[in-house]
Scaffold this active site. Structure first.
Site, short mmCIF file in Angstrom:
data_model
loop_
_atom_site.label_atom_id
_atom_site.label_comp_id
_atom_site.label_asym_id
_atom_site.label_seq_id
_atom_site.Cartn_x
_atom_site.Cartn_y
_atom_site.Cartn_z
N GLU A 261 1.62 0.07 -4.78
CA GLU A 261 0.60 1.28 -5.28
C GLU A 261 1.71 2.41 -5.10
OE1 GLU A 261 -3.05 3.74 -3.77
OE2 GLU A 261 -2.22 2.40 -2.30
N ASP B 196 0.74 -1.20 0.10
CA ASP B 196 -0.05 0.08 -0.08
C ASP B 196 0.87 1.32 0.16
OD1 ASP B 196 -2.51 1.52 0.25
OD2 ASP B 196 -1.86 1.91 2.28
#
Length: 620
Positions: free
Chosen positions: A305, A268
């Site tokens: 990400e 993330d």
């Protein structure tokens, strides 16, 4: 049962039949005691020995799986283990000893699938099935396989406060969420996925801890005030005492690979991982993950990400990169969505030009050093040498839906024809496609942001933050209350319903696209040297040719709201149409593009319906 040569060297580790070893990093402590409560209710306190490196450790005889424990620093309040494998009573309760050898796996022949074969389906465990558990996902795996999915991406499952959360508020990163089914539930799901031929991607959060139940700061220097993230304190990857912090998170990654047989980790928001040392945490993480993948004899990957548009992330270490295998490409999504909806609020203000989608197909990144009005600075860098298989693209995902004012999906903003066009643009792109749960049939239920904190002040802070954050959405009024159970329940989908009407048509179209991608060799080409991209600005039509030694495929994507005609110079031969979204079987207005193209020499004119796509194949 399964044995492994790898062992987690922190937390509680059952050793043979003699007892359990405990080890915790706690440089802030002068002494450390483990307070034990056996499954039969017997209580015991045992002092741990201090190591020179800031760790405390010790072996306690008679402690077995199922027993619970807390750590008492300097005779203070008992706290859960930062490396707890299970928190049966939530983030404030005792940790539970888990013996990973007790689970029986059935996937010993599973070696994973090639990265180029990934077709990703992102899901949230709590809203994906009626049960909202790991076991609740298993009966729906046949549906995903029949759809054409090859990899299931699970949003974060590290223990969060309460019973409903997106997962990004995790504070016990080794402990699968208790109300989802805990360690055994996640293992059953992974085992079942592998039995269905599905790879498993687990979303992990290595950029911050959640705001409730995080007691790690009482033990050691896990966070730093040198940097800040949008979610609070940054993690200490490069300051004093940062080596054990790096080791903690790398151990977590390896833990998911070894004890849970995870195939890929999705990292993330890695742009909020700060490390100014010569060997960045992400590079070290990639090296260790790939090394252990080789040890296991499995194809194991890392997907990140990343919002910086920097190809260094996915370049090999020998080329000065970090060696991450792929990254999400938000620019592709923003270009596609703004073309379809006309939205230009928030970060969408940088998008809306047809040429940007063309560039996304040509280059990967849309911003490669140009000025960004939203950021008020130059943004990004080029990536012409990066193969398409290192980018993950989508028309929807949890962020791009859930961070909207009312969690509305793309289906709430565009027409049926535009939904099919969006699907084709993603699934026929020279990239790794990702679907968000329910999009394959045009799900109308929203996907909201939801939490279940016990701290009222924290809940109010979340409410204010989400109200200020939302810059777009297809509804009016205040956003739904993140803390209300109804907000969570409204976000559920139901895959067991029989699809009818437009939803049945959309689902059939997705299946057709994925079958086409799987069965057509040219649609598995990711090398940019074998891909030709041409944009027709006036007609808002994109032409993409992908080729192998024996065949070629032409994909046409028309984003105009009127019928258009494009003139293409194609290699000679017969081009047979494989798919046309304007065909009546897809509830289209009727085909304009011819069924076949017979190209001798020179140009050929191809008419297109508004918001449509067509696919042709030439076998040489």
């Amino acid at each position: 049962m399964e044995t492994t040569a790898w062992n987690l060297d922190i937390g509680a580790t059952v050793s043979g039949t003699t007892g359990t070893g405990f080890r915790v990093w706690a440089p802030k402590a002068q002494s450390m005691v483990v307070q034990l409560v056996s499954a039969r209710g017997k209580e015991e306190r045992v002092a741990l020995l201090q190591e020179q490196s800031g760790y405390f450790s010790g072996m306690v005889n008679g402690v077995a799986a199922g027993d619970r424990y807390l750590y008492l620093k300097d005779s203070g309040t008992g706290r859960p283990d930062p490396a707890s494998r299970f928190q049966p009573d939530g983030v404030h309760g005792a940790s539970q000893v888990v013996d990973p050898r007790l689970f029986t796996w059935h996937d010993k022949h599973w070696q994973g699938i090639r990265q180029e074969e990934y077709v990703i389906y992102e899901l949230h465990v709590g809203t994906f099935s009626r049960e909202g558990t790991f076991d609740g996902v298993i009966p729906l795996l046949d549906y995903l396989v029949n759809l054409g999915i090859t990899a299931v991406e699970i949003m974060p499952v590290a223990q969060c406060p309460g019973r409903r959360n997106w997962g990004y508020d995790g504070v016990y990163l080794f402990a699968p969420q208790n109300n989802y089914g805990g360690p055994d539930g996640l293992k059953r799901l992974v085992d079942a996925c592998h039995a269905h031929g599905l790879a498993v991607i687990l979303d992990v959060v290595y950029n911050h801890f959640g705001p409730e139940g995080n007691y790690s700061g009482e033990f050691g220097y896990y966070t730093t005030d040198r940097y800040r993230t949008p979610w609070g304190a940054a993690l200490n990857y490069d300051g004093p005492c940062s080596d054990p912090v790096n080791d903690f998170f790398i151990a977590n990654a390896l833990y998911w690979l070894h004890e849970y047989h995870i195939d890929t980790l999705r990292l993330d928001s890695v742009d909020w991982i700060f490390d100014l040392t010569a060997r960045h945490f992400l590079q070290r993480l990639a090296e260790e993950v790939h090394r252990h993948g080789q040890m296991l004899g499995k194809r194991i990957y890392l997907i990140a990400e990343y919002d910086a548009n920097d190809a260094r992330l996915v370049r090999p270490a020998e080329q000065g990169g970090y060696g991450i295998d792929a990254q999400w490409n938000d620019g592709f999504h923003h270009s596609l969505r703004t073309l379809l909806t006309g939205e230009t609020t928030g970060y969408y203000e940088d998008y809306g030009q047809f040429s940007q989608l063309v560039k996304a197909f040509e280059n990967g990144f849309v911003y490669t050093g140009e000025y960004s009005a939203f950021r008020r600075r130059r943004h990004g860098g080029p990536s012409p040498e990066v193969p398409g298989s290192r980018f993950v693209v989508f028309s929807q995902n949890h962020d791009q839906i859930g961070n909207r004012k009312c969690g509305d999906r793309l289906a709430a903003s565009v027409s049926h024809e535009q939904l099919l066009l969006a699907a084709g643009t993603v699934l026929l792109s020279p990239y790794i496609p990702l679907l968000f749960m329910g999009e394959e049939y045009g799900e109308t239920a929203p996907f909201h942001y939801f939490v279940d904190h016990s701290d009222k002040q924290l809940i109010e802070a979340v409410r204010r933050g989400k109200a200020e954050e939302h810059a777009s959405g297809a509804c009016t009024g205040d956003p739904p209350d993140p803390a209300a159970e109804s907000t969570f329940l409204d976000s559920h989908i139901n895959l067991t319903l029989k699809r009818e009407g437009r939803q049945a048509c959309i689902l059939k179209f997705y299946r057709r696209l994925l079958a086409l991608r799987r069965k057509t060799p040219c649609l598995q080409v990711f090398d940019r040297n074998s891909i030709e991209v041409k944009g027709f600005e006036r007609q808002k039509t994109l032409a993409v040719i992908r080729q192998t030694e024996t065949s070629r495929v032409l994909c046409l994507f028309c984003f105009s709201d009127a019928a258009e005609e494009v003139m293409l110079i194609l290699p000679p031969g017969k081009w047979e149409k494989l798919l046309d979204s304007s065909h009546p079987q897809w509830d289209g207005a009727g085909e304009l593009a011819p069924r076949e193209l017979h190209v001798a020499q020179g140009a050929v004119n191809i008419p297109m319906q508004p918001f449509s796509l067509a696919v042709y194949e030439n076998r040489g």
